[in-house]
Design a protein around this motif. Structure first.
Motif, PDB file in Angstrom:
ATOM      1  N   MET A   1      18.214  60.959  14.888  1.00 25.73           N
ATOM      2  CA  MET A   1      18.864  61.402  13.649  1.00 25.73           C
ATOM      3  C   MET A   1      19.715  60.261  13.106  1.00 25.73           C
ATOM      4  SD  MET A   1      21.434  64.633  13.146  1.00 25.73           S
ATOM      5  CE  MET A   1      22.184  64.972  11.572  1.00 25.73           C
ATOM      6  N   THR A   2      19.698  60.061  11.797  1.00 19.60           N
ATOM      7  CA  THR A   2      20.500  59.019  11.166  1.00 19.60           C
ATOM      8  C   THR A   2      21.437  59.629  10.146  1.00 19.60           C
ATOM      9  OG1 THR A   2      18.876  58.628   9.428  1.00 19.60           O
ATOM     10  CG2 THR A   2      18.656  57.321  11.444  1.00 19.60           C
ATOM     11  N   ARG A   3      22.503  58.924   9.845  1.00 22.50           N
ATOM     12  CA  ARG A   3      23.412  59.349   8.795  1.00 22.50           C
ATOM     13  C   ARG A   3      23.701  58.161   7.906  1.00 22.50           C
ATOM     14  NH1 ARG A   3      28.794  57.923  10.144  1.00 22.50           N
ATOM     15  NH2 ARG A   3      29.019  57.180  12.277  1.00 22.50           N
ATOM     16  N   ASP A   4      23.897  58.404   6.643  1.00 23.46           N
ATOM     17  CA  ASP A   4      24.163  57.337   5.688  1.00 23.46           C
ATOM     18  C   ASP A   4      25.656  57.060   5.626  1.00 23.46           C
ATOM     19  OD1 ASP A   4      21.533  57.050   5.064  1.00 23.46           O
ATOM     20  OD2 ASP A   4      21.600  58.411   3.348  1.00 23.46           O
ATOM     21  N   ILE A   5      26.021  55.794   5.656  1.00 23.69           N
ATOM     22  CA  ILE A   5      27.410  55.379   5.483  1.00 23.69           C
ATOM     23  C   ILE A   5      27.479  54.547   4.215  1.00 23.69           C
ATOM     24  CG2 ILE A   5      29.335  54.105   6.468  1.00 23.69           C
ATOM     25  CD1 ILE A   5      28.191  54.617   9.208  1.00 23.69           C
ATOM     26  N   PRO A   6      28.053  55.071   3.135  1.00 21.40           N
ATOM     27  CA  PRO A   6      28.077  54.313   1.878  1.00 21.40           C
ATOM     28  C   PRO A   6      28.988  53.103   1.973  1.00 21.40           C
ATOM     29  CG  PRO A   6      29.420  56.276   1.681  1.00 21.40           C
ATOM     30  CD  PRO A   6      28.736  56.367   3.008  1.00 21.40           C
ATOM     31  N   THR A   7      28.617  52.066   1.291  1.00 21.23           N
ATOM     32  CA  THR A   7      29.469  50.888   1.162  1.00 21.23           C
ATOM     33  C   THR A   7      29.710  50.645  -0.315  1.00 21.23           C
ATOM     34  OG1 THR A   7      27.547  49.410   1.141  1.00 21.23           O
ATOM     35  CG2 THR A   7      28.580  49.823   3.264  1.00 21.23           C
ATOM     36  N   ARG A   8      30.874  50.087  -0.643  1.00 20.22           N
ATOM     37  CA  ARG A   8      31.163  49.849  -2.054  1.00 20.22           C
ATOM     38  C   ARG A   8      30.379  48.657  -2.569  1.00 20.22           C
ATOM     39  NH1 ARG A   8      37.268  47.286  -2.202  1.00 20.22           N
ATOM     40  NH2 ARG A   8      37.097  45.966  -0.359  1.00 20.22           N
ATOM     41  N   LEU A   9      30.430  48.462  -3.851  1.00 25.93           N
ATOM     42  CA  LEU A   9      29.747  47.345  -4.478  1.00 25.93           C
ATOM     43  C   LEU A   9      30.223  46.026  -3.868  1.00 25.93           C
ATOM     44  CD1 LEU A   9      27.732  47.079  -6.908  1.00 25.93           C
ATOM     45  CD2 LEU A   9      29.725  46.475  -8.289  1.00 25.93           C
ATOM     46  N   LEU A  10      29.292  45.095  -3.675  1.00 23.34           N
ATOM     47  CA  LEU A  10      29.574  43.778  -3.091  1.00 23.34           C
ATOM     48  C   LEU A  10      30.286  43.892  -1.741  1.00 23.34           C
ATOM     49  CD1 LEU A  10      30.800  41.730  -6.228  1.00 23.34           C
ATOM     50  CD2 LEU A  10      28.468  42.283  -5.503  1.00 23.34           C
ATOM     51  N   PRO A  11      29.697  44.570  -0.779  1.00 24.65           N
ATOM     52  CA  PRO A  11      30.330  44.698   0.536  1.00 24.65           C
ATOM     53  C   PRO A  11      30.358  43.348   1.251  1.00 24.65           C
ATOM     54  CG  PRO A  11      28.103  45.579   0.607  1.00 24.65           C
ATOM     55  CD  PRO A  11      28.391  45.279  -0.834  1.00 24.65           C
ATOM     56  N   THR A  12      31.500  42.987   1.789  1.00 22.01           N
ATOM     57  CA  THR A  12      31.709  41.671   2.396  1.00 22.01           C
ATOM     58  C   THR A  12      31.488  41.723   3.903  1.00 22.01           C
ATOM     59  OG1 THR A  12      34.066  42.205   2.505  1.00 22.01           O
ATOM     60  CG2 THR A  12      33.323  40.850   0.645  1.00 22.01           C
ATOM     61  N   SER A  13      31.055  40.573   4.444  1.00 17.85           N
ATOM     62  CA  SER A  13      30.857  40.457   5.888  1.00 17.85           C
ATOM     63  C   SER A  13      30.862  38.984   6.270  1.00 17.85           C
ATOM     64  CB  SER A  13      29.527  41.097   6.321  1.00 17.85           C
ATOM     65  OG  SER A  13      28.433  40.335   5.843  1.00 17.85           O
ATOM     66  N   THR A  14      30.855  38.710   7.564  1.00 21.34           N
ATOM     67  CA  THR A  14      30.682  37.338   8.041  1.00 21.34           C
ATOM     68  C   THR A  14      29.247  37.146   8.504  1.00 21.34           C
ATOM     69  OG1 THR A  14      31.162  37.743  10.377  1.00 21.34           O
ATOM     70  CG2 THR A  14      33.054  37.402   8.907  1.00 21.34           C
ATOM     71  N   ALA A  15      28.855  35.879   8.655  1.00 19.89           N
ATOM     72  CA  ALA A  15      27.529  35.594   9.200  1.00 19.89           C
ATOM     73  C   ALA A  15      27.472  35.881  10.694  1.00 19.89           C
ATOM     74  CB  ALA A  15      27.144  34.141   8.928  1.00 19.89           C
ATOM     75  N   GLY A  16      28.630  35.837  11.369  1.00 23.15           N
ATOM     76  CA  GLY A  16      28.602  36.108  12.796  1.00 23.15           C
ATOM     77  C   GLY A  16      29.871  35.721  13.516  1.00 23.15           C
ATOM     78  N   SER A  17      29.899  34.511  14.072  1.00 25.29           N
ATOM     79  CA  SER A  17      30.974  34.139  14.982  1.00 25.29           C
ATOM     80  C   SER A  17      32.282  33.840  14.261  1.00 25.29           C
ATOM     81  CB  SER A  17      30.575  32.920  15.808  1.00 25.29           C
ATOM     82  OG  SER A  17      30.493  31.764  14.991  1.00 25.29           O
ATOM     83  N   LEU A  18      33.370  34.080  14.983  1.00 28.14           N
ATOM     84  CA  LEU A  18      34.716  33.714  14.558  1.00 28.14           C
ATOM     85  C   LEU A  18      35.381  32.957  15.706  1.00 28.14           C
ATOM     86  CD1 LEU A  18      35.751  37.058  12.840  1.00 28.14           C
ATOM     87  CD2 LEU A  18      35.287  34.878  11.706  1.00 28.14           C
ATOM     88  N   PRO A  19      36.442  32.171  15.429  1.00 29.07           N
ATOM     89  CA  PRO A  19      37.075  31.392  16.498  1.00 29.07           C
ATOM     90  C   PRO A  19      37.584  32.274  17.632  1.00 29.07           C
ATOM     91  CG  PRO A  19      37.836  30.664  14.339  1.00 29.07           C
ATOM     92  CD  PRO A  19      37.060  31.929  14.113  1.00 29.07           C
ATOM     93  N   LYS A  20      37.502  31.758  18.845  1.00 27.50           N
ATOM     94  CA  LYS A  20      38.055  32.454  20.002  1.00 27.50           C
ATOM     95  C   LYS A  20      39.513  32.054  20.184  1.00 27.50           C
ATOM     96  CE  LYS A  20      33.710  32.841  22.582  1.00 27.50           C
ATOM     97  NZ  LYS A  20      32.831  32.226  21.583  1.00 27.50           N
ATOM     98  N   PRO A  21      40.350  32.953  20.710  1.00 27.52           N
ATOM     99  CA  PRO A  21      41.735  32.583  20.991  1.00 27.52           C
ATOM    100  C   PRO A  21      41.798  31.500  22.061  1.00 27.52           C
ATOM    101  CG  PRO A  21      41.208  34.742  21.902  1.00 27.52           C
ATOM    102  CD  PRO A  21      40.050  34.362  21.051  1.00 27.52           C
ATOM    103  N   SER A  22      42.801  30.642  21.967  1.00 25.21           N
ATOM    104  CA  SER A  22      42.889  29.482  22.855  1.00 25.21           C
ATOM    105  C   SER A  22      43.094  29.863  24.314  1.00 25.21           C
ATOM    106  CB  SER A  22      44.013  28.550  22.391  1.00 25.21           C
ATOM    107  OG  SER A  22      45.252  29.228  22.388  1.00 25.21           O
ATOM    108  N   TRP A  23      43.602  31.072  24.569  1.00 21.39           N
ATOM    109  CA  TRP A  23      43.783  31.491  25.963  1.00 21.39           C
ATOM    110  C   TRP A  23      42.486  31.967  26.605  1.00 21.39           C
ATOM    111  CZ3 TRP A  23      42.172  36.422  25.772  1.00 21.39           C
ATOM    112  CH2 TRP A  23      42.424  37.168  24.629  1.00 21.39           C
ATOM    113  N   LEU A  24      41.439  32.153  25.794  1.00 20.26           N
ATOM    114  CA  LEU A  24      40.154  32.607  26.317  1.00 20.26           C
ATOM    115  C   LEU A  24      39.185  31.440  26.531  1.00 20.26           C
ATOM    116  CD1 LEU A  24      38.315  35.001  27.089  1.00 20.26           C
ATOM    117  CD2 LEU A  24      37.624  35.116  24.676  1.00 20.26           C
ATOM    118  N   ALA A  25      39.132  30.517  25.561  1.00 22.26           N
ATOM    119  CA  ALA A  25      38.235  29.361  25.635  1.00 22.26           C
ATOM    120  C   ALA A  25      38.817  28.253  24.772  1.00 22.26           C
ATOM    121  CB  ALA A  25      36.836  29.737  25.162  1.00 22.26           C
ATOM    122  N   GLN A  26      38.345  27.032  24.993  1.00 24.26           N
ATOM    123  CA  GLN A  26      38.805  25.900  24.193  1.00 24.26           C
ATOM    124  C   GLN A  26      38.480  26.142  22.727  1.00 24.26           C
ATOM    125  OE1 GLN A  26      40.533  23.113  25.173  1.00 24.26           O
ATOM    126  NE2 GLN A  26      40.667  22.662  22.995  1.00 24.26           N
TER     127      GLN A  26
END
Length: 363
Positions: A1-26
């Motif tokens: 079963m699926t459900r629709d989740i509406p998004t507003r016009l021009l929904p924003t997102s990232t391509a993927g990765s973001l910086p890791k905190p310095s206490w986790l990795a360089q």
């Protein structure tokens, strides 16, 4: 079963990765070793995921992700969880005809013993009501990040990976992921292979899902090897011209493309008309934070070739190599720029922005 989740016009997102905190990795480093071990590492990854989500929500992103906080690299972390791959005895290969790297060897039949990212996806789903996009490496890019000592065929190995990725993608959809994105930067280099079998293998990976599917195709992280390669591409980057017609006819729902500060002719977007397009409006190869108006200019140009209800403002690529403060600034600029154009469209239509389009998730 699926459900629709509406998004507003021009929904924003990232391509993927973001910086890791310095206490986790360089920070600002790809393939950086973890600074924690054991239970502390497991807890640290989840803490980093929560922080990444908080940054995305504070910026105002409409579609959020994990920022790839629990993985060292967008390709190899998935591969290291597969059977048939030797990470101890590496071989040096040339990745995407750009740079040499010591990579794992395929030494036997590849298979997935257990889900790789599903627990992380459930964790993210439990912490937000926003639509979630989850990135997986695409079959061709996986092949290009390995030394194949077993199949001896890029195409055969890609089809094997496609089946494995399809298993993972279905499990992610069942865990509440709304969009499964496959990263295929190899498509900007190996055009003939992409059209011959790469896109077909990608469709196999994306087949039968209860969520939407996307493919991200860019010119790479803002690392020296990639920026040096870009300088050889001339005044116009027309690589998309080779594969967009095939992708436009494919079963993928969304195409994610690089645009801002690149030399990709804007009119090439017309080759994908009819598809939803995640258009890169943030340059990940510079520490300069875009202004909202610069983002808006990129989106206005894209709207000449993309219907407004199919335009998804995004980043050109992942931002793992950037400083956290820079990445946060760029996310805020992306959302502010999208809001400028969203208001302009609303004013032109004589009405307030409304929900348009939808992404789906298991319910």
């Amino acid at each position: 079963m699926t459900r629709d989740i509406p998004t507003r016009l021009l929904p924003t997102s990232t391509a993927g990765s973001l910086p890791k905190p310095s206490w986790l990795a360089q920070s600002q480093t790809l393939w950086s070793p973890w600074k924690l071990t054991g239970e502390e590492l497991a807890g640290g990854k989840r803490d980093a995921l929560r922080l990444s989500l908080a940054d995305q929500l504070e910026a105002g992103l409409d579609i959020v992700g994990d920022g790839e906080q629990t993985r060292q690299h967008f390709v190899t972390t998935f591969i290291e969880n597969l059977v048939g791959v030797d990470f101890e005895n590496r071989a040096t290969v040339r990745i995407r005809d750009r740079y040499d790297a010591a990579v794992p060897r395929v030494v036997g039949d590849v298979s997935r013993g257990a889900p790789v990212f599903v627990d992380d996806a459930r964790f993210l789903r439990a912490h937000t009501d926003r639509p979630i996009k989850w990135a997986l490496p695409g079959p061709m890019t996986m092949v290009d990040t390995l030394f194949d000592a077993h199949y001896r065929s890029r195409e055969k190995l890609a089809w094997e990976f496609a089946g494995i990725l399809n298993q993972e993608a279905k499990d992610l959809a069942a865990a509440g992921v709304d969009i499964v994105q496959f990263d295929e930067p190899a498509f900007t280099v190996f055009h003939d292979e992409a059209n011959d079998w790469g896109i077909a293998a990608l469709e196999r990976a994306a087949s039968g899902l209860s969520c939407e599917t996307a493919v991200h195709i860019c010119y790479g992280y803002g690392i020296e090897a990639n920026t040096t390669w870009k300088k050889t591409l001339g005044s116009e980057w027309r690589q998309y011209e080779e594969t967009l017609p095939t992708l436009q006819r494919s079963s993928l729902d969304i195409l994610s493309l690089e645009r801002h500060n690149s030399r990709v002719p804007i009119e090439l977007l017309d080759l994908a008309r009819g598809k939803k397009l995640m258009v890169g409006a943030i340059d990940v190869a510079t520490n300069t934070v875009e202004t909202p108006e610069e983002v808006a200019d990129t989106l206005r140009a894209a709207l000449r070739f993309v219907d407004a209800d199919k335009l998804y403002p995004s980043t050109n690529c992942g931002m793992a190599p950037l400083a956290s403060s820079v990445a946060r600034g760029k996310l805020a600029a992306l959302c502010a720029g999208a809001e400028i154009v969203r208001s302009e469209i609303s004013d032109a239509a004589g009405q307030q922005p409304s929900s348009t389009g939808a992404v789906r998730t298991d319910g």
